[in-house]
Design an enzyme around this catalytic site. Structure first.
Site, PDB file in Angstrom:
ATOM      1  N   ASN A  12      -0.081   1.803   6.134  1.00 27.12           N
ATOM      2  CA  ASN A  12       0.560   0.755   5.470  1.00 27.12           C
ATOM      3  C   ASN A  12       1.342  -0.139   6.342  1.00 27.12           C
ATOM      4  O   ASN A  12       2.305   0.246   6.888  1.00 27.12           O
ATOM      5  CB  ASN A  12       1.734   1.417   4.483  1.00 27.12           C
ATOM      6  N   GLY A  13       1.185  -1.561   6.232  1.00 24.94           N
ATOM      7  CA  GLY A  13       1.679  -2.576   7.299  1.00 24.94           C
ATOM      8  C   GLY A  13       0.848  -3.575   7.662  1.00 24.94           C
ATOM      9  O   GLY A  13      -0.269  -3.813   7.025  1.00 24.94           O
ATOM     10  N   GLU A  62      15.271 -14.334 -16.796  1.00 22.00           N
ATOM     11  CA  GLU A  62      14.744 -12.577 -16.788  1.00 22.00           C
ATOM     12  C   GLU A  62      13.667 -12.577 -18.076  1.00 22.00           C
ATOM     13  O   GLU A  62      12.827 -12.050 -17.749  1.00 22.00           O
ATOM     14  CB  GLU A  62      15.633 -11.902 -16.670  1.00 22.00           C
ATOM     15  N   LYS A  85       4.762  -2.859  -7.260  1.00 20.54           N
ATOM     16  CA  LYS A  85       6.395  -2.380  -7.354  1.00 20.54           C
ATOM     17  C   LYS A  85       6.990  -2.741  -6.228  1.00 20.54           C
ATOM     18  O   LYS A  85       8.418  -3.124  -6.405  1.00 20.54           O
ATOM     19  CB  LYS A  85       6.442  -1.136  -8.123  1.00 20.54           C
ATOM     20  N   TRP A 135      -3.149  -2.610  -1.624  1.00 17.96           N
ATOM     21  CA  TRP A 135      -2.848  -3.943  -2.143  1.00 17.96           C
ATOM     22  C   TRP A 135      -3.102  -4.774  -1.198  1.00 17.96           C
ATOM     23  O   TRP A 135      -2.624  -4.967  -0.001  1.00 17.96           O
ATOM     24  CB  TRP A 135      -1.202  -4.179  -2.094  1.00 17.96           C
ATOM     25  N   CYS A 171       0.852  -1.175   0.091  1.00 18.79           N
ATOM     26  CA  CYS A 171      -0.097  -0.175  -0.036  1.00 18.79           C
ATOM     27  C   CYS A 171       0.864   1.223  -0.073  1.00 18.79           C
ATOM     28  O   CYS A 171       2.002   1.189   0.449  1.00 18.79           O
ATOM     29  CB  CYS A 171      -0.954   0.115   1.245  1.00 18.79           C
ATOM     30  N   ARG A 225       2.562   0.815  -5.782  1.00 15.43           N
ATOM     31  CA  ARG A 225       2.724  -0.002  -4.328  1.00 15.43           C
ATOM     32  C   ARG A 225       1.264  -0.817  -4.426  1.00 15.43           C
ATOM     33  O   ARG A 225       1.261  -1.469  -3.293  1.00 15.43           O
ATOM     34  CB  ARG A 225       2.558   1.046  -3.081  1.00 15.43           C
ATOM     35  N   GLU A 243       4.793 -11.819 -16.500  1.00 21.20           N
ATOM     36  CA  GLU A 243       4.572 -11.001 -15.620  1.00 21.20           C
ATOM     37  C   GLU A 243       3.524  -9.958 -16.427  1.00 21.20           C
ATOM     38  O   GLU A 243       2.459  -9.240 -15.924  1.00 21.20           O
ATOM     39  CB  GLU A 243       5.373 -10.408 -14.684  1.00 21.20           C
ATOM     40  N   LYS A 255       9.869 -11.478 -17.655  1.00 22.22           N
ATOM     41  CA  LYS A 255       9.296 -10.271 -18.119  1.00 22.22           C
ATOM     42  C   LYS A 255       8.043 -10.745 -18.750  1.00 22.22           C
ATOM     43  O   LYS A 255       7.045 -10.308 -18.912  1.00 22.22           O
ATOM     44  CB  LYS A 255      10.362  -9.935 -19.189  1.00 22.22           C
ATOM     45  N   HIS A 276      16.655 -32.917 -20.289  1.00 17.08           N
ATOM     46  CA  HIS A 276      16.286 -33.800 -19.272  1.00 17.08           C
ATOM     47  C   HIS A 276      14.817 -33.668 -19.128  1.00 17.08           C
ATOM     48  O   HIS A 276      14.642 -33.910 -17.655  1.00 17.08           O
ATOM     49  CB  HIS A 276      17.385 -33.582 -18.196  1.00 17.08           C
TER      50      HIS A 276
HETATM   51  C1  F6R Z   1       9.844  -8.185 -11.913  1.00 16.53           C
HETATM   52  C2  F6R Z   1       9.937  -7.495 -10.656  1.00 16.53           C
HETATM   53  C3  F6R Z   1      10.044  -8.187  -9.348  1.00 16.53           C
HETATM   54  C4  F6R Z   1      11.001  -7.372  -8.510  1.00 16.53           C
HETATM   55  C5  F6R Z   1      10.955  -8.340  -7.168  1.00 16.53           C
HETATM   56  C6  F6R Z   1      11.960  -7.684  -6.047  1.00 16.53           C
HETATM   57  O1  F6R Z   1       9.866  -7.529 -13.072  1.00 16.53           O
HETATM   58  O2  F6R Z   1      10.074  -6.269 -10.761  1.00 16.53           O
HETATM   59  O3  F6R Z   1      10.273  -9.480  -9.584  1.00 16.53           O
HETATM   60  O4  F6R Z   1      12.562  -7.600  -8.879  1.00 16.53           O
HETATM   61  O5  F6R Z   1       9.728  -8.157  -6.611  1.00 16.53           O
HETATM   62  O6  F6R Z   1      11.908  -6.349  -6.028  1.00 16.53           O
HETATM   63  P1  F6R Z   1      13.269  -5.474  -5.408  1.00 16.53           P
HETATM   64  O7  F6R Z   1      14.324  -5.240  -6.563  1.00 16.53           O
HETATM   65  O8  F6R Z   1      12.484  -4.141  -5.224  1.00 16.53           O
HETATM   66  O9  F6R Z   1      13.643  -5.940  -4.167  1.00 16.53           O
END
Ligand code: F6R
Length: 628
Positions: free
Chosen positions: A115-116, A501, A623, A89, A16, A41, A508, A505, A524
């Site tokens: 938030n928490g 990675e 994020k 969230w 949040c 958030r 997600e 991408k 395998h």
């Molecule tokens: C994927 C992505 C997430 C973050 C993960 C860690 O695109 O952004 O997988 O990498 O939530 O976040 P941080 O780097 O902020 O600890």
């Protein structure tokens, strides 16, 4: 019982974003704009509490994104002298209007955003219910506002005293802001484990989960420390006290962020803007660290902690998600260049794995946001066990850089798109420079070897510019693959984490299932999946494993799978086998991940756009993952 491996401390368990404002500006406009900036958030619901000059407290809430709240507020009374707002969230209780914040007290006098997570909310709720309190939501937050009101009435005390007393009874994490109907000139705010920063302007004060909501109004801010309470009053200087009511020192920090960094700058999405910013962000990340034409590499914290790096018996890297993929590359880089054994762990697994660590271990924690709960918890455990903890983060002043013994910033500017792009390449760049500076210190590489890579690092921004010229080709290519239901991403050595990675991408933001795999492991098991319906993306730059991956490419082709290959310019073999090739400039092997990951970012972006998905705010994600 609390888990002793957490150091017995409650950890941030909720996400949040919160924002607050008191001043002569348009309160509603400031708060709504602030909520938009904090939507990364969480965006399950949003709400706002406005303290009206004539002593009314108007609370408006709506399920979904902040734009829904704006639509809901169109015909409402928005006059206000102060206000607080929230974007959620969901953890406790489904996303709904009634579970949305702000929550208000039974008598309607107080409104609170949080938030928490209040871990002991059940015990508090039962006690308050016995005292006649009625609850209207399923949230832990409502318990806190009811508790504050209960204490305020029972003790006939000020809001400040009631907040302090209530917070003493709370177990858990919180960043809160509270407003009172009868006092439009004051906001009380406090934090423990969840972030909270106060912006100090001219006759106006802001509060928020991070500085982005107020960066265009002021550069002066104060990061609240755990268990500090802020008294924000119109026309008066900010005051901070502890839960015990002792005055706390105010440290004003100057922000280095600018408003243009927070806007889309003509791009349709933040993600695309951030992909295209990479020549500049990598330039900023390298600046001042690779000097003398590439002969010397300096990363903060290495020379100041020489003994730690010289005597390290092992390095353990902890991170989550994309940062974990950067961590895997860190393992290859540090082992290759420094000959120190490296282990990589998901922070969420590490924290409950009863780890074996001591003061000759170095733990590197990587986090773009600097707020990820699992990574923070891992740091606390590592510190408790005596390890030296080094942080790699993007957000200046966030919790992780403040918790670590030393570290460095990646300096790529605010990353707003939920899918991490420029932060990943920044993290990998920092890890490369970190490995080189440790190698310099330990003498595990010759001066010439360091200079060769140092020189190539200085050419990276230009090389990335060239890779970005693939944009239109990738956009056209994406149309062919938009309706694939599954994807396989394959790579070996340095290209294996890039495959992971690339797959992350795609899944997600486009919601297509994608699996990243070490190319040689395919035989395998996963090879059974390959048919005409299952495209493979193969990362095959010209490195020491090139001949090996050519075999893997042939194995896929022999089973009828179509192949998109990322190869080096002038590729000798694969371009004859693959269905599509994307050529990237030649680079030393250790630098190829930065170059090869960018076409994969673009591919996932365009596939998601073709499917009509919201690439900047994919479903169920946020994020900053401050939830366990
Ligand atoms: C994927 C992505 C997430 C973050 C993960 C860690 O695109 O952004 O997988 O990498 O939530 O976040 P941080 O780097 O902020 O600890």
């Amino acid at each position: 019982m609390q888990d002793k491996r957490n150091g017995g401390k409650p950890l941030p368990l909720d996400m949040c974003g919160i924002v607050g404002y008191i001043g002569d500006g348009n309160v509603y406009d400031v708060l709504i704009k602030g909520l938009h900036r904090l939507e990364y958030r969480g965006y399950d619901s949003a709400g706002i509490a406005l303290v009206n000059p004539s002593g009314k407290l108007n609370v408006y809430k709506a399920r979904g994104k902040v734009s829904n709240l704006e639509a809901f507020c169109e015909d409402k009374d928005l006059s206000a002298k102060a206000g607080i707002a929230h974007t959620r969230w969901a953890t406790h209780g489904e996303p709904s209007d009634c579970n949305a914040h702000p929550h208000y007290s039974e008598d309607g006098n107080l409104a609170l955003v949080h938030n928490g997570t209040i871990e002991n909310y059940k015990v508090l709720k039962d006690a308050l219910t016995q005292h006649g309190c009625t609850f209207h939501s399923e949230t832990d937050t409502e318990v806190l506002v009811q508790l504050i009101e209960y204490i305020k009435v029972k003790n006939n005390c000020s809001l400040l005293d009631a907040v302090r007393e209530a917070l003493k009874q709370v177990v858990g994490a919180y960043a809160i802001a509270v407003v009172e109907k009868d006092n439009p000139d004051r906001i009380i705010a406090a934090r423990k484990s969840s972030p909270l920063v106060i912006g100090i302007g001219d006759n106006e004060t802001f509060l928020a989960s991070d500085a982005t909501p107020f960066v265009e109004y002021t550069n002066d801010c104060v990061y609240l420390k755990d268990e500090e309470v802020a008294i924000i009053e119109r026309g008066k200087p900010l005051k901070l006290v502890t839960l015990e009511n002792k005055e706390a020192k105010i440290d004003v920090t100057t922000l280095e962020m600018s408003i243009s960094q927070l806007e889309k700058g003509g791009y349709p999405h933040f993600m695309l803007k951030e992909i295209f910013e990479q020549p500049a962000t990598l330039h900023d990340c390298i600046r001042g660290r690779v000097v003398n034409g590439g002969k010397k590499v300096m990363v903060s914290g290495v020379s100041d902690n020489k003994d730690k790096f010289l005597n390290a018996k092992r390095i353990l890297i902890v991170a989550c998600g994309t940062s974990w993929h950067a961590a895997l590359l860190g393992k290859y880089l540090i082992q290759d260049m420094c000959r120190i054994p490296v282990e990589v762990e998901y922070a969420s697994e590490f924290r409950y794995s009863n780890p074996v660590l001591d003061d000759r271990d170095i733990v590197i924690a990587i986090s773009q946001s600097g707020e990820t709960a699992d990574t923070l918890a891992a740091i606390k455990i590592a510190k408790k066990m005596g390890a030296f903890v080094y942080g790699i983060s993007n957000v200046v002043g966030s919790s992780i850089p403040r918790e670590t013994d030393s570290g460095t910033y990646i300096h790529v500017g605010p990353e707003i798109g939920v899918a991490s792009t420029k932060a990943f390449t920044g993290q990998v760049m920092v890890l490369t420079m970190l490995a080189l500076s440790i190698a310099q210190l330990k003498g595990t590489m010759t001066k010439d070897e360091i200079a060769e890579i140092g020189k190539a690092i200085l050419k990276i921004p230009k090389a990335v510019e060239k890779v970005l010229k693939l944009n239109e080709k990738i956009e056209r290519l994406s149309a062919i693959y938009t309706y694939a239901r599954n994807f396989l991403y394959l790579g070996r050595g340095y290209s294996y984490p890039v495959a992971l990675e690339g797959a992350l991408k795609l899944k997600e933001i486009s919601y297509i299932h994608a699996e990243g795999y070490p190319a040689a492991e395919m035989k395998h098991g996963p090879i059974a999946l390959i048919d005409e319906e299952m495209p493979s993306v193969i990362i095959a730059p010209n490195d020491h494993l090139y001949e090996k991956i050519v075999n893997n490419v042939q194995q896929v082709k022999a089973r009828g799978g179509s192949i998109i290959a990322i190869v080096t310019e002038g590729d000798p073999v694969i371009h004859n086998i693959a269905d599509h090739v994307l050529e990237v400039p030649e680079m030393p092997e250790c630098l190829t991940p930065i170059i090869t990951s960018i076409p994969l970012q673009l591919l996932s972006y365009y596939i998601a756009i073709n499917k009509g998905k919201n690439v900047d705010m994919p479903r169920n994600l946020a994020k900053s993952v401050t939830v366990e």
